[in-house]
Design a protein around this motif. Structure first.
Motif, mmCIF file in Angstrom:
data_model
loop_
_atom_site.group_PDB
_atom_site.id
_atom_site.type_symbol
_atom_site.label_atom_id
_atom_site.label_comp_id
_atom_site.label_asym_id
_atom_site.label_seq_id
_atom_site.Cartn_x
_atom_site.Cartn_y
_atom_site.Cartn_z
ATOM 1 N N THR A 82 65.873 -59.576 -75.637
ATOM 2 C CA THR A 82 66.822 -59.316 -74.569
ATOM 3 C C THR A 82 66.531 -57.994 -73.872
ATOM 4 O O THR A 82 66.899 -57.803 -72.728
ATOM 5 N N GLN A 89 67.836 -53.828 -66.513
ATOM 6 C CA GLN A 89 68.185 -55.224 -66.775
ATOM 7 C C GLN A 89 69.212 -55.333 -67.896
ATOM 8 O O GLN A 89 70.148 -56.120 -67.806
ATOM 9 N N ARG A 90 69.059 -54.528 -68.952
ATOM 10 C CA ARG A 90 70.023 -54.571 -70.055
ATOM 11 C C ARG A 90 71.409 -54.153 -69.590
ATOM 12 O O ARG A 90 72.411 -54.772 -69.950
ATOM 13 N N SER A 93 72.798 -56.911 -67.138
ATOM 14 C CA SER A 93 73.132 -58.178 -67.802
ATOM 15 C C SER A 93 74.351 -58.025 -68.701
ATOM 16 O O SER A 93 75.190 -58.928 -68.769
#
Length: 166
Positions: A82, A89-90, A93
């Protein structure tokens, strides 16, 4: 000094009969055996008994540690999947997963793997849960300023995040 002791013992024994020397020798050997038993064998035997009693618990603890290590590896590999997209992005998201995607007033990515974020007023439980999720993903809060909103239970966040792994 050792020669002096040796000469003293030899002088003492030379004045004794053969029978007395035999008794002294037997007594000395018995004393040596008892000292060896009391100072060497007995403590080792006691320690061995304690170890035998503790061994099953230690083995169970080792099995538990191995299972936990496998779980950690599994979670790290899952977290690695992930987290491959990087810090931005982490963060995005995890915010989207909690319905915070449109809550950013400012979202600036810097070159040194840090993100500066300002949010619109958010419910306290929501941003606490979001920060906990970021921490689980390895994102660390470098700086955070929480400002209470005019509305009860809401707060604005200004923070700097980094993706450094612990």
């Amino acid at each position: 000094m050792p020669n002096e002791w040796h000469d003293r013992i030899r002088g003492y024994l030379s004045g004794r009969s053969t029978r007395e020397r035999s008794f002294l020798l037997a007594g000395g050997l018995a004393l040596l055996v008892l000292l060896g038993y009391g100072l060497l064998y007995e403590p080792q035997d006691e320690a061995r008994s304690k170890l035998i009693q503790r061994l099953p618990a230690e083995r169970a603890e080792l099995r538990l540690m191995r299972v936990q290590a496998e779980e950690i590896q599994r979670l790290r590999s899952r977290m690695g999947d992930t987290g491959k997209g990087g810090l931005e992005q982490r963060v995005k998201s995890s915010a989207a997963a909690l319905g915070l995607g449109e809550s950013f007033a400012q979202f600036v990515t810097s070159a040194n793997d840090q993100i500066q974020i300002s949010t619109q007023p958010l419910p306290t439980d929501t941003w606490i849960g979001w920060l906990a999720e970021l921490e689980r993903q390895g994102v660390m809060v470098v700086r955070c300023r929480i400002t209470a909103s005019d509305q009860s239970g809401l707060a604005r966040l200004e923070m700097t995040l980094t993706g450094g792994q612990r």
